[in-house]
Design an enzyme around this catalytic site. Structure first.
Site, PDB file in Angstrom:
ATOM      1  N   SER A  83     -18.952  18.908 -32.105  1.00 47.79           N
ATOM      2  CA  SER A  83     -18.852  19.089 -30.654  1.00 47.79           C
ATOM      3  C   SER A  83     -18.547  17.754 -29.994  1.00 47.79           C
ATOM      4  O   SER A  83     -19.309  16.797 -30.150  1.00 47.79           O
ATOM      5  CB  SER A  83     -20.159  19.648 -30.088  1.00 47.79           C
ATOM      6  N   THR A  88     -22.470  21.407 -26.014  1.00 50.45           N
ATOM      7  CA  THR A  88     -22.058  22.802 -26.081  1.00 50.45           C
ATOM      8  C   THR A  88     -23.240  23.634 -26.564  1.00 50.45           C
ATOM      9  O   THR A  88     -23.791  23.368 -27.637  1.00 50.45           O
ATOM     10  CB  THR A  88     -20.852  22.966 -27.021  1.00 50.45           C
ATOM     11  N   GLU A 145     -10.725  15.737 -31.046  1.00 53.54           N
ATOM     12  CA  GLU A 145     -10.291  16.747 -32.019  1.00 53.54           C
ATOM     13  C   GLU A 145      -9.414  16.140 -33.105  1.00 53.54           C
ATOM     14  O   GLU A 145      -9.611  16.417 -34.298  1.00 53.54           O
ATOM     15  CB  GLU A 145      -9.551  17.868 -31.282  1.00 53.54           C
TER      16      GLU A 145
END
Length: 178
Positions: A83, A88, A145
């Protein structure tokens, strides 16, 4: 600076800043766990699924949390939760439940002070910068990411070495669509 240059430089800074001791602990945990569970939501989840594929190709028992066929996590297992924010709700809940069961939990996050980091045994910190250029060249969680993808790919050779797995071995487990 082009978007590509910005992303490449930002990802390089993020991945190369990871604490080597945390990386060693993660690799030790991967090779010594009975079963591996990986979780992330959205694009963080996709990064986790990419890593699942590599682990399966190395012959490990791996599951992505949330799939219908995922068994229950046990105390002998490793749970990796990804995350960017570390806040989250589903990621924090997954880590909290897995840790309560007794599973070792690894957080992969950009936020060392997050609920996810606090709920984990090992933290892989992939720092990202939130500057003016980021919003123009790499919106939202792009840097995190891409950093998580590259980080996971960068530890695959070490895991392969520890498991005595070759590329040829992995190719035999590679999905072939005919």
């Amino acid at each position: 600076m082009s978007s590509l240059d910005y992303i490449l430089e930002s990802v390089r800074r993020s991945v190369t800043s990871v604490d080597p001791a945390a990386v060693d602990s993660l690799i030790d945990s991967i090779v010594s766990s009975k079963t591996l569970f990986i979780y992330g939501s959205g694009r963080s989840g996709l990064s986790g699924q990419f890593f699942c594929v590599r682990l399966v190709q190395m012959g490990l028992d791996v599951h992505f949390v949330g799939n219908m066929t995922t068994p229950i996590i046990t105390k002998d297992d490793l749970t990796i939760v990804i995350s960017n924010t570390g806040e989250t709700m589903s990621a924090v809940q997954t880590a909290t439940i897995a840790r309560r069961i007794g599973s070792k939990v690894v957080a992969v996050t950009a936020n060392m002070d997050s609920k996810l980091a606090n709920a984990s045994d090992i933290v892989i910190h992939l720092p990202t910068v939130k500057d003016k250029e980021r919003s123009v060249n790499a919106p939202l969680g792009t840097i995190f990411e891409e950093s998580s993808n590259l980080f996971f790919d960068s530890i695959v050779p070490s895991v392969m070495n520890r498991l005595n797995v070759t590329e040829s071995d992995m190719r035999k487990r590679h999905a072939i669509w005919v």
